[in-house]
Design an enzyme around this catalytic site. Structure first.
Site, PDB file in Angstrom:
ATOM      1  N   GLY A  33       0.863  -1.327   0.033  1.00 46.26           N
ATOM      2  CA  GLY A  33       0.053   0.088  -0.106  1.00 46.26           C
ATOM      3  C   GLY A  33       0.850   1.228  -0.056  1.00 46.26           C
ATOM      4  N   ARG A  37      -1.746   8.355   4.145  1.00 47.22           N
ATOM      5  CA  ARG A  37      -2.080   9.098   5.071  1.00 47.22           C
ATOM      6  C   ARG A  37      -1.484   9.249   6.120  1.00 47.22           C
ATOM      7  NH1 ARG A  37      -7.847   6.713   6.669  1.00 47.22           N
ATOM      8  NH2 ARG A  37      -7.408   5.056   5.487  1.00 47.22           N
ATOM      9  N   ARG A 335      20.925   2.121  30.259  1.00 44.48           N
ATOM     10  CA  ARG A 335      20.989   2.031  28.808  1.00 44.48           C
ATOM     11  C   ARG A 335      21.619   0.686  28.483  1.00 44.48           C
ATOM     12  NH1 ARG A 335      24.947   6.679  27.184  1.00 44.48           N
ATOM     13  NH2 ARG A 335      24.649   5.440  25.243  1.00 44.48           N
ATOM     14  N   ASN A 379      30.963   0.482  46.338  1.00 44.04           N
ATOM     15  CA  ASN A 379      30.219   1.830  46.637  1.00 44.04           C
ATOM     16  C   ASN A 379      30.641   2.796  45.700  1.00 44.04           C
ATOM     17  OD1 ASN A 379      28.163   3.060  48.748  1.00 44.04           O
ATOM     18  ND2 ASN A 379      29.966   4.473  48.415  1.00 44.04           N
TER      19      ASN A 379
HETATM   20  C1  UD1 Z   1      -9.558  -5.025   2.637  1.00 43.60           C
HETATM   21  C2  UD1 Z   1     -10.611  -6.094   2.328  1.00 43.60           C
HETATM   22  C3  UD1 Z   1     -11.870  -6.188   3.298  1.00 43.60           C
HETATM   23  C4  UD1 Z   1     -11.465  -6.220   4.749  1.00 43.60           C
HETATM   24  C5  UD1 Z   1     -10.480  -4.967   4.962  1.00 43.60           C
HETATM   25  C6  UD1 Z   1      -9.956  -4.923   6.174  1.00 43.60           C
HETATM   26  C7  UD1 Z   1     -10.519  -6.932  -0.023  1.00 43.60           C
HETATM   27  C8  UD1 Z   1     -11.068  -6.695  -1.260  1.00 43.60           C
HETATM   28  N1  UD1 Z   1     -11.142  -6.119   0.917  1.00 43.60           N
HETATM   29  O1  UD1 Z   1     -10.327  -3.862   2.172  1.00 43.60           O
HETATM   30  O2  UD1 Z   1     -12.890  -7.223   3.046  1.00 43.60           O
HETATM   31  O3  UD1 Z   1     -12.792  -5.876   5.598  1.00 43.60           O
HETATM   32  O4  UD1 Z   1      -9.378  -5.028   4.228  1.00 43.60           O
HETATM   33  O5  UD1 Z   1      -8.925  -4.031   6.658  1.00 43.60           O
HETATM   34  O6  UD1 Z   1      -9.415  -7.416   0.218  1.00 43.60           O
HETATM   35  N2  UD1 Z   1      -2.721  -4.127  -0.470  1.00 43.60           N
HETATM   36  C9  UD1 Z   1      -1.428  -4.371  -1.489  1.00 43.60           C
HETATM   37  N3  UD1 Z   1      -1.795  -4.375  -2.624  1.00 43.60           N
HETATM   38  C10 UD1 Z   1      -2.888  -3.981  -3.401  1.00 43.60           C
HETATM   39  C11 UD1 Z   1      -4.055  -3.273  -2.389  1.00 43.60           C
HETATM   40  C12 UD1 Z   1      -3.794  -3.588  -1.167  1.00 43.60           C
HETATM   41  O7  UD1 Z   1      -0.337  -4.813  -0.841  1.00 43.60           O
HETATM   42  O8  UD1 Z   1      -2.957  -3.685  -4.367  1.00 43.60           O
HETATM   43  C13 UD1 Z   1      -2.372  -4.051   0.901  1.00 43.60           C
HETATM   44  C14 UD1 Z   1      -2.657  -2.910   1.661  1.00 43.60           C
HETATM   45  O9  UD1 Z   1      -0.978  -2.184   1.948  1.00 43.60           O
HETATM   46  C15 UD1 Z   1      -3.024  -3.507   2.851  1.00 43.60           C
HETATM   47  C16 UD1 Z   1      -4.065  -4.406   2.680  1.00 43.60           C
HETATM   48  O10 UD1 Z   1      -3.453  -5.044   1.438  1.00 43.60           O
HETATM   49  O11 UD1 Z   1      -2.165  -3.891   3.983  1.00 43.60           O
HETATM   50  C17 UD1 Z   1      -5.487  -4.199   2.628  1.00 43.60           C
HETATM   51  O12 UD1 Z   1      -5.922  -3.127   1.528  1.00 43.60           O
HETATM   52  P1  UD1 Z   1      -6.796  -2.031   1.633  1.00 43.60           P
HETATM   53  O13 UD1 Z   1      -6.662  -1.099   0.221  1.00 43.60           O
HETATM   54  O14 UD1 Z   1      -6.740  -1.452   3.005  1.00 43.60           O
HETATM   55  O15 UD1 Z   1      -8.175  -3.009   1.505  1.00 43.60           O
HETATM   56  P2  UD1 Z   1      -9.826  -2.455   1.969  1.00 43.60           P
HETATM   57  O16 UD1 Z   1     -10.175  -1.714   1.076  1.00 43.60           O
HETATM   58  O17 UD1 Z   1      -9.399  -1.850   3.588  1.00 43.60           O
END
Ligand code: UD1
Ligand code: MG
Length: 465
Positions: A33, A37, A335, A379
């Site tokens: 991803g 944000r 430390r 000490n």
């Molecule tokens: C996904 C799930 C959803 C679930 C939610 C939980 C799918 C279609 N949906 O949605 O059902 O409730 O997570 O948080 O799977 N990522 C990649 N490559 C990509 C897209 C995403 O590596 O092309 C990774 C992202 O970095 C992240 C994870 O996959 O770690 C989830 O991706 P995200 O886009 O957040 O999925 P959601 O739409 O939240």
């Protein structure tokens, strides 16, 4: 070689009750991803919770479930994630561009081509899933072909909804695709999905991007595998453990969730926390029975506090072991590579580093003791400094058992103070001191009779003019 083979057979053989053969396990960690944000130059999954990166947390989840292989899926741009994942022993699959979670898992296909076992998909931004939960997901495959980790969401929002019939999971519907009736479902998809490698990739090859987001959804494999006659089930976890981190605010929430769980675990082990909410722990902190930890103590990675030790308020500990019955602080900074012996005492405004402090020894006040080995019942007087650094190298200070170091001593390392030796106050000790000797290393005192009186009189006269 022979031994390894025997062990491998033992691990994969049937359980003592004659249960099913345990399949080899692998994990695919999704980390491709963009994490915009977080507003950070560092990739999101390398930000820390409880003193270690989210990626390291998720790797530990996989390891605890007994996986033999972990593949981390990264984007072209996440060079930092790739380096970190490699350093943690993961294999790397690059997903470019990012076309959805299903597409991300497919990026790992070639690495698992020869793998014959079960695969679990984990998200690198979901650090707090408990070991028992990861185990339950893998174990569910003993009686099913696909297992999904679900949770009851207080506010289901954009999560995928789990459609169930009895104990079977019939589909996962993404929020954008869901009917109003489906949107009312509170059972949601955490993202963790387990299946055999063969089923996972066979289904993924049939997933299309014909949906609201135009992405390849991993979640579509549920319906595809059901049409193949496979059994799909949901395993239910807690919402707190599946918390995903997308922003600094989420990161702070994950940190709080970790800290509360860790405080509870530490207290459950028989440790007194006088003000739990003000104590910060790390993921690996160990505190033994009847230890007492005061308010506003911060503990970093690699700390072990032994039985009956007391950590007084405003103390900072990192990479150290505090011996049984020892007392540290208030206001001490311990430390890395500090080993405090049984019943030893370190008081206020003392800093230590790479120190072995023997049983019953005391460093009561205002000192820096680094790169040193101190014997038993030593000490160290107030204001003692080990001068361990010459601008290029660090040098060692050794102090024998029962030695007495007078206040305000400078121990210029390398230097050895013998057993039972006695150092007069204010010495700059540059030479070794033999056992049982007295060392005085300061200028002799000169007293000038009446000098102060004459001094004040002269100044007062000038002022009065
Ligand atoms: C996904 C799930 C959803 C679930 C939610 C939980 C799918 C279609 N949906 O949605 O059902 O409730 O997570 O948080 O799977 N990522 C990649 N490559 C990509 C897209 C995403 O590596 O092309 C990774 C992202 O970095 C992240 C994870 O996959 O770690 C989830 O991706 P995200 O886009 O957040 O999925 P959601 O739409 O939240
Ligand atoms: Mg998400």
């Amino acid at each position: 070689m022979h031994r390894n083979r025997l062990e491998a057979v033992y691990i994969t053989d049937s359980s003592p009750q004659g249960g099913p053969m345990k399949k080899d396990r692998a994990a695919i960690i999704l980390a491709a991803g963009k994490s915009t944000r977080m507003k950070s130059a560092t990739s999101k999954v390398l930000h820390h919770v409880g003193g270690r990166s989210m990626l390291a947390w998720v790797k530990a989840q996989a390891d605890a479930a007994g996986v033999s292989k972990v593949v981390c899926v990264v984007g072209e741009a996440n060079q930092d994630v790739r380096d970190a994942a490699k350093a943690m022993g993961m294999e790397i699959a690059v997903q470019e561009p990012q076309l959805g979670t299903g597409h991300a898992v497919l990026a790992a296909k070639h690495i698992l081509a020869d793998f014959d076992g079960t695969v679990t998909v984990l998200y690198a931004d979901t650090p707090l899933i408990r070991t028992e939960t990861t185990h339950r997901v893998f174990d569910a495959l003993d009686g099913a072909d696909v297992a999904v980790l679900g949770f009851e969401a207080a506010d289901p929002g954009a999560y995928g909804r789990l459609i169930t019939r009895g104990d079977e999971l019939t589909a996962i519907v993404e929020a954008r695709e869901a009917t109003p009736k489906q949107l009312a479902i509170q059972l949601c998809n955490s993202g963790v999905i387990s299946a055999s490698r063969a089923d996972m990739f066979s289904a993924l090859s049939r997933v299309t991007n014909d949906n609201a987001k135009g992405e390849y959804y991993l979640t579509d494999i549920i319906e595809i595998l059901r049409s193949d006659g496979k059994k799909t089930v949901a395993v239910i976890g807690d919402e707190a453990e599946v918390l995903g981190v997308n922003s600094r605010e989420d990161l702070a929430m994950a940190e709080q969730a970790f800290q509360s769980a860790k405080r509870a675990e530490i207290m459950d082990g028989g440790v007194t926390l006088r003000n739990p909410d003000s104590v910060i722990f790390a993921f690996d902190t160990i505190a033994e029975q009847d230890a007492i930890i005061g308010a506003n103590v911060v503990i970093e990675e690699g700390v072990r506090i032994r039985k009956n030790a007391e950590i007084k308020p405003f103390t900072h500990l990192a990479g150290c072991e505090i011996g049984e019955g020892a007392s540290i602080g208030p206001f001490a900074r311990i430390r890395p590579s500090t080993n405090v012996g049984e019943n030893a005492k370190i008081g206020n405004f003392v800093e230590t580093k790479n120190l072995d402090l023997g049983k019953g020894s005391k460093i009561g006040h205002l000192s820096y003791v680094g790169d040193a080995e101190l014997g038993i019942n030593v000490n160290i007087g107030a204001g003692t400094i080990t001068c361990n650094y010459d601008g290029y190298n660090k040098h060692k200070t050794i102090v024998g058992d029962h030695a007495f170091i007078g206040t305000h001593s400078s121990l210029v390392a390398p230097v050895t103070i013998g057993e039972g030796a006695f150092l007069g106050s204010g010495g700059v000790i540059t030479k070794d001191v033999p056992d049982d000797a007295l060392a005085i290393a300061r200028a002799d005192q000169v007293n000038k009779d009446g000098w102060a009186k004459r001094y004040h009189a002269a100044h007062q006269k000038r002022k009065d003019k």
